[in-house]
Design an enzyme around this catalytic site. Structure first.
Site, mmCIF file in Angstrom:
data_model
loop_
_atom_site.group_PDB
_atom_site.id
_atom_site.type_symbol
_atom_site.label_atom_id
_atom_site.label_comp_id
_atom_site.label_asym_id
_atom_site.label_seq_id
_atom_site.Cartn_x
_atom_site.Cartn_y
_atom_site.Cartn_z
ATOM 1 N N ARG A 4 28.575 33.708 14.758
ATOM 2 C CA ARG A 4 28.802 34.921 15.566
ATOM 3 C C ARG A 4 27.578 35.224 16.426
ATOM 4 O O ARG A 4 27.720 35.661 17.573
ATOM 5 C CB ARG A 4 29.143 36.106 14.650
ATOM 6 C CG ARG A 4 29.538 37.353 15.438
ATOM 7 C CD ARG A 4 30.067 38.459 14.537
ATOM 8 N NE ARG A 4 29.053 38.932 13.615
ATOM 9 C CZ ARG A 4 29.284 39.787 12.624
ATOM 10 N NH1 ARG A 4 30.494 40.278 12.431
ATOM 11 N NH2 ARG A 4 28.316 40.162 11.816
ATOM 12 N N ARG A 41 10.547 46.396 33.337
ATOM 13 C CA ARG A 41 11.911 46.940 33.380
ATOM 14 C C ARG A 41 12.577 46.678 34.725
ATOM 15 O O ARG A 41 12.059 47.059 35.777
ATOM 16 C CB ARG A 41 11.881 48.445 33.105
ATOM 17 C CG ARG A 41 13.266 49.054 32.990
ATOM 18 C CD ARG A 41 13.205 50.566 32.804
ATOM 19 N NE ARG A 41 14.538 51.126 32.633
ATOM 20 C CZ ARG A 41 15.387 51.366 33.632
ATOM 21 N NH1 ARG A 41 15.037 51.094 34.876
ATOM 22 N NH2 ARG A 41 16.586 51.874 33.371
ATOM 23 N N HIS A 78 16.944 45.931 35.916
ATOM 24 C CA HIS A 78 18.279 45.639 35.385
ATOM 25 C C HIS A 78 18.606 44.148 35.424
ATOM 26 O O HIS A 78 19.269 43.624 34.543
ATOM 27 C CB HIS A 78 19.353 46.415 36.163
ATOM 28 C CG HIS A 78 19.408 47.869 35.793
ATOM 29 N ND1 HIS A 78 18.380 48.736 36.056
ATOM 30 C CD2 HIS A 78 20.371 48.598 35.181
ATOM 31 C CE1 HIS A 78 18.697 49.937 35.623
ATOM 32 N NE2 HIS A 78 19.904 49.890 35.076
ATOM 33 N N LYS A 98 28.155 41.664 19.244
ATOM 34 C CA LYS A 98 27.360 42.529 18.358
ATOM 35 C C LYS A 98 26.078 42.936 19.085
ATOM 36 O O LYS A 98 24.990 42.422 18.797
ATOM 37 C CB LYS A 98 27.073 41.785 17.047
ATOM 38 C CG LYS A 98 26.807 42.701 15.868
ATOM 39 C CD LYS A 98 26.962 41.957 14.571
ATOM 40 C CE LYS A 98 26.381 42.677 13.368
ATOM 41 N NZ LYS A 98 26.984 43.967 13.070
ATOM 42 N N LEU A 128 34.726 44.447 16.474
ATOM 43 C CA LEU A 128 33.809 43.361 16.127
ATOM 44 C C LEU A 128 34.543 42.418 15.158
ATOM 45 O O LEU A 128 35.161 42.891 14.201
ATOM 46 C CB LEU A 128 32.570 43.931 15.430
ATOM 47 C CG LEU A 128 31.529 42.854 15.123
ATOM 48 C CD1 LEU A 128 30.734 42.515 16.371
ATOM 49 C CD2 LEU A 128 30.607 43.273 13.998
HETATM 50 N N1 PLP Z 1 32.466 46.666 12.979
HETATM 51 C C1 PLP Z 1 31.299 47.139 13.435
HETATM 52 C C2 PLP Z 1 31.304 47.999 14.661
HETATM 53 C C3 PLP Z 1 30.102 46.826 12.777
HETATM 54 O O1 PLP Z 1 28.932 47.300 13.261
HETATM 55 C C4 PLP Z 1 30.139 46.034 11.607
HETATM 56 C C5 PLP Z 1 28.913 45.675 10.888
HETATM 57 O O2 PLP Z 1 27.826 45.981 11.261
HETATM 58 C C6 PLP Z 1 31.382 45.574 11.153
HETATM 59 C C7 PLP Z 1 32.525 45.892 11.872
HETATM 60 C C8 PLP Z 1 31.489 44.718 9.934
HETATM 61 O O3 PLP Z 1 31.089 43.408 10.222
HETATM 62 P P1 PLP Z 1 30.551 42.441 9.079
HETATM 63 O O4 PLP Z 1 31.645 42.337 8.057
HETATM 64 O O5 PLP Z 1 30.313 41.154 9.776
HETATM 65 O O6 PLP Z 1 29.327 43.054 8.522
#
Ligand code: PLP
Length: 283
Positions: A53, A102, A104, A147, A203
């Protein structure tokens, strides 16, 4: 050895004493991605899934991080090995686009991405104690599959949950349940595990992925389709998953009782998850 370990591009020390350069793009733009998992016996759980990931998040944000997977693992292990003993450690790491004045626009090729990490002792929540949730409109942008470090809506949602005496906030876009502030959410209904599909609104949680696999292994059919707040409120059980707390049963949402109608299946999934964690982090 330190209780809380900090790591910045190869430098290791007490987390509280580490300093980062003011021009790190994480500070101005949240321009980076992160990962987190628990470790037992200094073995990080599901590290390959987290690295998959991580590299996917880097690709989607076009961060030219060149370090190979084995080297990343070795660097993270250095941080874990520098931590004082604890039954469980929390391992967090992030890669930022680098240090540059800094602006963008992405910096030039001469700017290398930065790897930073920390390790601290962690106490796994007991899965016997169910979660209380509040519900909130999901106001995040549509890059939730990456993430990224941009977590302000999640910070606010979690703060509101704690102020309401709850553990997590479940987010919805209109009637569609997306996920929680820092966890995924699934439901059991009539013996079937339902969870949202992995599109740009959630996520792709590692714990969610394992929960789906464990359900299949134990003969529980799974459906990856959106479900609504009404379906969540009427679920036989609701399950909140994350790397730091594994699989938590939900007992209420907005102070209204939820779930409690399929205790055997949820217990089986929780036991199977804990067994997997213990097996994969055994010495
Ligand atoms: N969704 C979000 C927005 C998160 O921040 C997290 C974990 O930090 C999860 C889901 C769960 O993901 P994981 O099972 O990989 O920790």
């Amino acid at each position: 050895m330190w209780k809380n370990v900090g790591y910045y591009n190869g430098e290791i020390g007490a987390l509280e004493e580490m300093k980062v350069p003011m021009n790190d793009r994480a500070l101005y733009f949240g321009d980076g991605i992160y990962e987190a998992t628990c470790a037992a016996n200094r073995i990080p759980f599901a590290i390959e899934d987290h690295l998959d990931r991580m590299y996917n998040s880097l690709r989607l944000l076009e961060i030219p991080f060149k370090m190979e997977r084995d080297q990343v693992k070795a660097e993270l292990q250095k941080a874990l090995d520098a931590a004082e003993d604890s039954p469980v450690h929390f391992l967090y790491w992030q890669v930022t686009r680098g240090v540059a004045p800094r602006n963008h626009i992405f910096p030039g090729d001469e700017v290398e991405p930065v790897l930073m990490a920390f390790v601290k002792p962690h106490t796994m929540k007991s899965m016997a104690k169910p979660y209380k949730l509040i519900s909130m409109e999901d106001i995040r942008f549509k890059l939730c599959n990456i993430k990224t470090l941009n977590l302000i809506p999640s910070v606010l949602a979690n703060q509101r949950a704690v102020e309401a005496g709850c553990d997590e906030a479940v987010l919805h876009r209109g009637s569609r349940v997306t996920e929680c502030a820092h966890s995924n959410i699934s439901i059991l209904k009539d013996g079937v595990l339902h969870t949202a599909p992995t599109d740009e609104l959630i996520l792709p949680g590692i714990t969610r992925k394992h929960l789906l696999a464990l359900a299949k292994e134990h003969g529980i059919p799974t459906v990856e389709e959106p479900f609504s707040m009404v379906e969540l409120m009427n679920a036989d059980e609701a399950i909140v998953t994350s790397s730091s707390a594994l699989c938590m049963r939900v007992e209420s949402i907005d102070h209204i009782p939820v779930g409690g109608k399929d205790p055997q299946r949820i217990q089986m999934l929780q036991d199977a998850y804990l067994e997997k964690f213990n097996r994969e982090t055994a010495k």
